[in-house]
Design a protein around this motif. Structure first.
Motif, mmCIF file in Angstrom:
data_model
loop_
_atom_site.group_PDB
_atom_site.id
_atom_site.type_symbol
_atom_site.label_atom_id
_atom_site.label_comp_id
_atom_site.label_asym_id
_atom_site.label_seq_id
_atom_site.Cartn_x
_atom_site.Cartn_y
_atom_site.Cartn_z
ATOM 1 N N GLU A 395 27.033 -19.798 -27.672
ATOM 2 C CA GLU A 395 25.898 -19.532 -28.572
ATOM 3 C C GLU A 395 26.316 -19.614 -30.034
ATOM 4 O OE1 GLU A 395 24.321 -15.744 -27.378
ATOM 5 O OE2 GLU A 395 23.470 -16.556 -25.518
ATOM 6 N N PHE A 396 27.526 -19.146 -30.329
ATOM 7 C CA PHE A 396 28.013 -19.186 -31.709
ATOM 8 C C PHE A 396 28.150 -20.636 -32.188
ATOM 9 C CE2 PHE A 396 31.794 -20.024 -34.296
ATOM 10 C CZ PHE A 396 31.395 -19.436 -35.483
ATOM 11 N N ILE A 397 28.739 -21.474 -31.340
ATOM 12 C CA ILE A 397 28.941 -22.882 -31.727
ATOM 13 C C ILE A 397 27.583 -23.532 -31.984
ATOM 14 C CG2 ILE A 397 29.848 -25.112 -30.973
ATOM 15 C CD1 ILE A 397 31.877 -23.524 -29.237
ATOM 16 N N SER A 398 26.628 -23.265 -31.089
ATOM 17 C CA SER A 398 25.275 -23.815 -31.234
ATOM 18 C C SER A 398 24.637 -23.341 -32.546
ATOM 19 C CB SER A 398 24.443 -23.374 -30.034
ATOM 20 O OG SER A 398 23.106 -23.682 -30.220
ATOM 21 N N LYS A 399 24.802 -22.066 -32.870
ATOM 22 C CA LYS A 399 24.225 -21.493 -34.101
ATOM 23 C C LYS A 399 24.844 -22.163 -35.333
ATOM 24 C CE LYS A 399 23.655 -17.117 -36.611
ATOM 25 N NZ LYS A 399 24.130 -17.619 -37.903
ATOM 26 N N LYS A 400 26.167 -22.347 -35.306
ATOM 27 C CA LYS A 400 26.859 -22.947 -36.460
ATOM 28 C C LYS A 400 26.364 -24.376 -36.718
ATOM 29 C CE LYS A 400 29.520 -19.989 -38.372
ATOM 30 N NZ LYS A 400 29.195 -19.607 -39.738
ATOM 31 N N VAL A 401 26.131 -25.110 -35.636
ATOM 32 C CA VAL A 401 25.642 -26.487 -35.785
ATOM 33 C C VAL A 401 24.235 -26.465 -36.389
ATOM 34 C CG1 VAL A 401 24.959 -28.568 -34.529
ATOM 35 C CG2 VAL A 401 27.086 -27.420 -33.948
ATOM 36 N N ALA A 402 23.376 -25.560 -35.881
ATOM 37 C CA ALA A 402 22.005 -25.448 -36.422
ATOM 38 C C ALA A 402 22.050 -25.029 -37.895
ATOM 39 C CB ALA A 402 21.199 -24.436 -35.607
ATOM 40 N N ASP A 403 22.951 -24.094 -38.252
ATOM 41 C CA ASP A 403 23.080 -23.640 -39.650
ATOM 42 C C ASP A 403 23.468 -24.804 -40.561
ATOM 43 O OD1 ASP A 403 22.445 -21.140 -38.815
ATOM 44 O OD2 ASP A 403 24.472 -20.307 -38.969
ATOM 45 N N LYS A 404 24.418 -25.604 -40.097
ATOM 46 C CA LYS A 404 24.891 -26.733 -40.905
ATOM 47 C C LYS A 404 23.756 -27.736 -41.134
ATOM 48 C CE LYS A 404 27.751 -30.035 -42.482
ATOM 49 N NZ LYS A 404 28.591 -29.984 -43.654
ATOM 50 N N LEU A 405 23.029 -28.057 -40.056
ATOM 51 C CA LEU A 405 21.963 -29.062 -40.159
ATOM 52 C C LEU A 405 20.801 -28.560 -41.008
ATOM 53 C CD1 LEU A 405 22.009 -30.210 -36.437
ATOM 54 C CD2 LEU A 405 22.779 -31.563 -38.379
ATOM 55 N N LYS A 433 17.494 -28.584 -24.493
ATOM 56 C CA LYS A 433 18.475 -27.901 -23.654
ATOM 57 C C LYS A 433 18.714 -26.451 -24.067
ATOM 58 C CE LYS A 433 19.727 -31.011 -20.672
ATOM 59 N NZ LYS A 433 19.571 -30.751 -19.254
ATOM 60 N N ASP A 434 18.432 -26.139 -25.334
ATOM 61 C CA ASP A 434 18.829 -24.829 -25.856
ATOM 62 C C ASP A 434 17.689 -24.235 -26.674
ATOM 63 O OD1 ASP A 434 19.879 -22.772 -27.462
ATOM 64 O OD2 ASP A 434 21.868 -23.666 -27.523
ATOM 65 N N ASP A 435 17.038 -23.234 -26.106
ATOM 66 C CA ASP A 435 15.854 -22.633 -26.714
ATOM 67 C C ASP A 435 16.111 -22.078 -28.110
ATOM 68 O OD1 ASP A 435 13.506 -22.921 -25.421
ATOM 69 O OD2 ASP A 435 13.220 -20.779 -25.071
ATOM 70 N N LYS A 436 17.239 -21.385 -28.263
ATOM 71 C CA LYS A 436 17.537 -20.773 -29.567
ATOM 72 C C LYS A 436 17.812 -21.846 -30.616
ATOM 73 C CE LYS A 436 19.229 -16.277 -28.094
ATOM 74 N NZ LYS A 436 20.408 -15.436 -27.863
ATOM 75 N N PHE A 437 18.491 -22.904 -30.199
ATOM 76 C CA PHE A 437 18.754 -24.023 -31.107
ATOM 77 C C PHE A 437 17.424 -24.630 -31.552
ATOM 78 C CE2 PHE A 437 19.620 -28.590 -31.843
ATOM 79 C CZ PHE A 437 20.610 -28.483 -32.810
ATOM 80 N N SER A 548 4.660 -26.501 -27.183
ATOM 81 C CA SER A 548 4.765 -25.179 -26.548
ATOM 82 C C SER A 548 5.341 -24.149 -27.515
ATOM 83 C CB SER A 548 5.631 -25.262 -25.287
ATOM 84 O OG SER A 548 6.978 -25.511 -25.638
ATOM 85 N N LYS A 549 6.126 -24.619 -28.490
ATOM 86 C CA LYS A 549 6.772 -23.699 -29.437
ATOM 87 C C LYS A 549 5.884 -23.400 -30.648
ATOM 88 C CE LYS A 549 11.115 -23.166 -27.964
ATOM 89 N NZ LYS A 549 11.737 -21.862 -27.857
ATOM 90 N N ASN A 550 4.966 -24.312 -30.970
ATOM 91 C CA ASN A 550 4.151 -24.168 -32.186
ATOM 92 C C ASN A 550 2.675 -24.087 -31.796
ATOM 93 O OD1 ASN A 550 6.169 -24.798 -34.619
ATOM 94 N ND2 ASN A 550 6.651 -26.173 -32.923
ATOM 95 N N GLU A 551 2.162 -22.885 -31.800
ATOM 96 C CA GLU A 551 0.786 -22.669 -31.347
ATOM 97 C C GLU A 551 -0.202 -23.461 -32.207
ATOM 98 O OE1 GLU A 551 -2.303 -19.026 -30.465
ATOM 99 O OE2 GLU A 551 -0.306 -18.552 -31.232
#
Length: 708
Positions: A395-405, A433-437, A548-551
Motif C-alpha cells: 500500500e505504501f508503494i502504491s501511495k508513493k506512486v500516486a503522490d508522485k503522479l 486493480k487498486d481502489d485506493k490508488f 461507479s466512483k463519481n456519482e
C-alpha cells in the motif's frame, strides 16, 4: 576443542538419513541460488566484523579491505568462496553448522519429506549454508575467528550425515568454503557461468565481490603508477624512444601525437574482477543523484537503452525501512507486451523479480528496484499472502506512486501532459486493480479532447456546449452605449430548476475511433461541443470504474444519441408533424431493409448536408461489446446486433430525405432507404462483408442511373 590435534567425528544432529536428498531436491527451486547464500553469508560476516570494530570490541588490521572472493577452478572441479569477515570458533561451527537450524531440522524432515513445493520450504529454516550440497558432493570449511587466542578450524562433510572437524591451517581471520562440485553441476565452476549468476544475485551486495579463475595464465598491461599492493608483476615494459627524422621534426602532427607509448608499463597477472557495486543508487538520497546516474543505472540493470520517461525515488525509514527507484519506461503499445521487472532486494541482496505479494500488481508494468530489509531473505509466497505487514508495504508503494503522479500534475502540468499518452494504460490498469490508488488518482486522470488538449476529470465536467455559454454571457453581462461592459441584473425566480439542473447526470462524450466517427466529430465541433478520445482497449472498462466512483457522471459515445445542440429549434406543431413523418417513413425503411428491430426518427438537424445518422444507445453498445468480448467464435449473438438498440435519424432538412417523404411510392425509394441506412452505418462501424458488397453494387447502380 580440547587437545589441538584432536579430530572430532560426529553425526549431524538430525536423527534421519534423509536430510541431504531433501536439500538437494527441494531446498530451492533454482540451484544457482547457493551462490547467493554463500556470498551473502560472507558479506554478513564482514559487516559484523566492521561493527565490532566500531564498537571497540575488535581492531581491524592496518590496510584492511573488506572483500569476498569467488575462485573457480575447472581443472579441480571446485568452487571456493572466501571472506575476511569475523570467522568462527570450533564451538560456533558446532552450533551453526552441525546442529542444522537447531532442533528445527527434525521438524523439517517430518514436515517436508513428502512435499514437492519448494516455496513452502524456503525461509522456514536457516539452511543457507546447506544449499551448497545441492551442487557439491563434498564441502570443506576453513575458518579462523577474530576472537583472541582462537584456533583455525577445518570441517568437511561428504553429503551424508557424518562430518569431520579438526584444527585447520587458515592464518587470516575469516572463512573459506570449498565446494567439490558433482558431475551434474560442473557449469558452476565455469568462469562465465559464475560471473552471470553472481551478477544476477549479488550485483549490489554491500561488500566487494571479486571473481578469479585459479591457475590462469591470463595477464593484463597497466601503467606503472597504477600498480596495487596485491598485483603480481610478471614483466616491466620500458618505452622505446622513437627517432624523429628531420622531415618529421616540427611537423604540425608532431605536437599533437599521443605520448601514451612513452609511459612505463607493467605486465601483471590478471587482477580479480570486481562484480558488484557496493553503494547502488537507491541507497543514496534523491538530491545527491544526477539524471545521468539514474539513466546509467537503468541501462545497466535492465539492459534497456530506450530512455525512461521519469522515475520515482523511494526512501523511507518509518514505519518500516524501504528504499528503491521505480522507472516509468516508454512503451510501444503496438509491438511490445507491457511487462516490466521489479527487482526485490533485502539489504542489497537480490531476492526475486516481480513478487506480486509485495509489489502492487499494476506496478509490475514498471521497471525498478525495491530494497526492504524488513522482508525475509527467503520469501515464502504462502506466508507473504497472509502477512499484514507485507500488505502495508504494498500500500505504501502504491501511495508513493500516486503522490508522485498527482504532484507532477499539480506542479508541472505541461510535463505531465507530455507523458500522459505513454503512462495512461498503466495508470488506468492501476485504477482498476487498486481502489485506493483509483481514489488518489481520480482528479489527475487526463483526457485528450478534440483539440488535443489534456483535461482532468473535473475540467471535463465543466465543458458546456457553445450555445449554453452564449446564453450565460448574454444573461450575465451586457454592453452600454459607450461600449462599457455592465453587469446585467439576473433574475432567477426558480431556484428549484437550478437544483434540478445540478442533479442531472453530467455527461462526458467520448470517441473510440477518430476516423470511423469522423462525421460525428464534425457535427460535435459544428455545434460547439467537445468530446474526449478514448481509443485504448482498457478504456471501456475504465470509464465504468470512473462512473461507479463519481456519482452523477456518465460517459457516452458520441454516436449514442443526437443532442439538442445539433437540432434546429422547432415548435410543438412541427414536432407533431415530424412524429407523423417518422411513423410513415419508419414503415418504409423497415420494409426496405427487412428489419423490424430498427427505430426510425425524423429530426430537423442544423446541418442540411447530413441526410442520415445512426445512433446506438450506450447501454446496448456496452452490452454488445461485452458479449463480443466473452463470446466464443461462431457463437450466436442472439438479439444483439442486426438493428437491436439502433436508431436511424433522418434529417427533415435534407433534400434527399424530403424526396423520400414526397415520393414514398417511387420505384427508387427503397434503394435510397437502403443507401441512407448504409451511409449512416458506415460512419459508425464497419459494414459486414455481405453489406459492403451490396453497398458497392448499389452505389454503382445509382451512379449509372445518374448518367441516364
Amino acid at each position: 576443542m580440547g587437545d589441538s590435534n584432536t579430530v572430532k567425528n560426529g553425526n549431524l544432529s538430525i536423527n534421519s538419513e534423509n536430510i541431504f536428498p531433501i536439500i538437494k531436491k527441494w531446498l530451492y527451486s533454482d540451484h544457482d541460488i547457493f551462490y547467493r547464500e554463500l556470498i551473502s553469508n560472507g558479506c554478513d560476516a564482514v559487516t559484523k566484523l566492521k561493527k565490532l570494530d566500531m564498537m571497540g570490541e575488535y581492531t581491524l588490521p592496518d590496510g584492511y579491505k573488506a572483500r569476498v572472493d569467488v575462485i573457480v577452478n575447472p581443472e579441480e572441479k571446485t568452487l571456493t568462496v572466501v571472506d575476511n569477515g569475523l570467522g568462527m570458533t570450533a564451538d560456533e561451527v558446532e552450533e551453526y553448522i552441525n546442529q542444522i537450524a537447531f532442533s528445527g531440522a527434525t521438524d523439517f524432515i517430518e514436515k517436508y519429506k513428502d512435499k514437492s513445493n519448494a516455496d513452502q520450504i524456503i525461509g522456514h529454516f536457516g539452511l543457507g549454508f546447506y544449499s551448497a550440497f545441492m551442487v557439491a558432493d563434498e564441502v570443506h570449511i576453513d575458518t579462523l575467528s577474530y576472537k583472541e587466542g582462537a584456533k583455525a578450524v577445518h570441517w568437511e562433510c561428504d553429503g551424508g550425515t557424518e562430518y569431520t572437524m579438526g584444527e585447520g591451517d587458515r592464518t587470516q581471520v575469516g572463512t573459506t568454503i570449498t565446494l567439490f562440485l558433482n558431475e551434474d553441476c560442473l557449469e558452476f565452476c565455469n568462469e562465465y557461468k559464475a560471473r552471470e549468476v553472481v551478477k544476477k544475485y549479488c550485483s549490489f551486495m554491500p561488500t566487494e565481490i571479486y571473481l578469479t579463475k585459479a591457475n590462469t595464465q591470463e595477464t593484463q598491461i597497466i601503467k606503472a603508477d597504477e600498480k596495487l599492493p596485491d598485483d603480481v608483476v610478471l614483466e616491466e615494459i620500458h618505452p622505446e624512444k622513437k627517432e624523429v627524422s628531420e622531415q618529421e621534426e616540427g611537423s604540425p602532427e608532431d605536437s599533437v601525437k599521443d605520448d601514451s607509448d612513452a609511459v612505463e608499463k607493467l605486465k601483471i597477472k590478471k587482477r580479480p574482477e570486481l562484480l558488484n557495486e557496493t553503494t547502488p543508487l537507491w541507497t543514496k538520497h534523491a538530491n545527491d543523484c544526477t539524471k545521468e546516474e539514474y539513466l546509467e543505472f537503468y541501462r545497466k540493470v535492465f539492459h534497456d537503452y530506450k530512455e525512461p520517461l521519469f522515475w520515482i525515488h523511494l526512501n523511507m525509514d518509518y514505519p518500516f525501512n524501504l528504499k528503491g527507484i521505480l522507472y516509468f519506461p516508454k512503451i510501444n503499445m503496438e509491438y511490445e507486451s507491457i511487462e516490466g521487472t521489479i527487482k526485490l532486494y533485502n539489504n542489497q541482496v537480490f531476492i526475486a523479480d516481480n513478487i506480486k505479494e509485495v509489489i502492487p500488481e499494476f506496478l509490475l508494468l514498471l521497471k525498478g528496484v525495491i530494497d526492504c530489509p524488513d522482508l525475509p531473505l527467503n520469501v515464502s509466497r504462502s506466508a507473504l499472502q497472509n502477512d499484514g505487514f507485507v500488505k502495508k508495504i504494498s500500500e505504501f508503494i502504491s501511495k508513493k506512486v500516486a503522490d508522485k503522479l498527482s504532484g507532477m500534475c499539480k506542479t508541472d502540468k505541461e510535463e505531465y501532459d507530455k507523458y500522459w499518452d505513454d503512462i495512461s494504460p498503466f495508470i488506468k490498469f492501476g485504477c482498476l486493480k487498486d481502489d485506493k490508488f483509483c481514489d488518489r488518482m481520480n482528479d489527475y486522470i487526463l483526457f485528450k479532447n478534440l483539440d488535443s488538449k489534456y483535461l482532468t476529470l473535473p475540467e471535463c465536467l465543466e465543458i458546456k456546449p457553445a450555445s449554453e455559454e452564449d446564453k450565460e454571457v448574454s444573461a450575465d453581462s451586457a454592453v452600454d452605449e459607450n461600449g462599457q461592459k455592465v453587469e446585467a441584473e439576473v433574475v432567477t425566480d426558480d431556484d428549484q430548476a437550478e437544483e434540478a439542473e445540478e442533479k442531472k447526470d453530467k455527461i462526458i462524450y467520448y470517441v473510440t475511433d477518430e476516423k470511423q466517427q469522423g462525421q460525428y466529430i464534425k457535427m460535435f465541433k459544428d455545434a460547439g461541443m467537445d468530446a474526449v478520445i478514448l481509443t485504448h482497449p482498457i478504456d471501456q472498462t475504465f470509464v465504468q470504474q470512473l462512473e461507479s466512483k463519481n456519482e452523477g457522471v456518465r460517459f457516452q459515445r458520441i454516436d449514442a444519441d443526437m443532442t439538442d445542440a445539433m437540432k434546429a429549434e422547432t415548435s410543438e406543431e412541427v414536432e407533431k408533424e415530424l412524429e407523423a413523418q417518422a411513423e410513415s417513413l419508419g414503415k418504409l425503411v423497415k420494409k426496405a431493409l427487412n428489419n423490424d428491430k430498427l427505430t426510425v426518427k425524423v429530426e430537423k438537424l442544423k446541418d442540411e448536408k447530413i441526410s442520415s445518422v445512426l445512433t446506438v444507445s450506450e447501454e446496448t453498445r456496452r452490452m454488445q461489446d461485452m458479449m463480443r468480448m466473452y463470446s466464443m467464435p461462431g457463437m450466436d449473438m442472439g438479439g444483439f446486433g442486426g438493428g437491436e438498440g439502433e436508431t436511424l435519424i433522418l434529417n427533415a432538412n435534407n433534400g434527399l430525405v424530403q424526396y423520400v417523404t414526397d415520393h414514398q411510392e417511387g420505384e427508387t425509394v427503397e434503394m435510397i432507404c437502403e443507401q441512407l441506412y448504409d451511409l449512416a452505418k458506415i460512419q459508425q462501424a464497419p459494414l459486414s462483408p455481405e453489406a459492403m458488397t451490396k453497398f458497392i453494387a448499389r452505389s454503382n447502380e445509382i451512379m449509372m442511373m445518374m448518367t441516364k
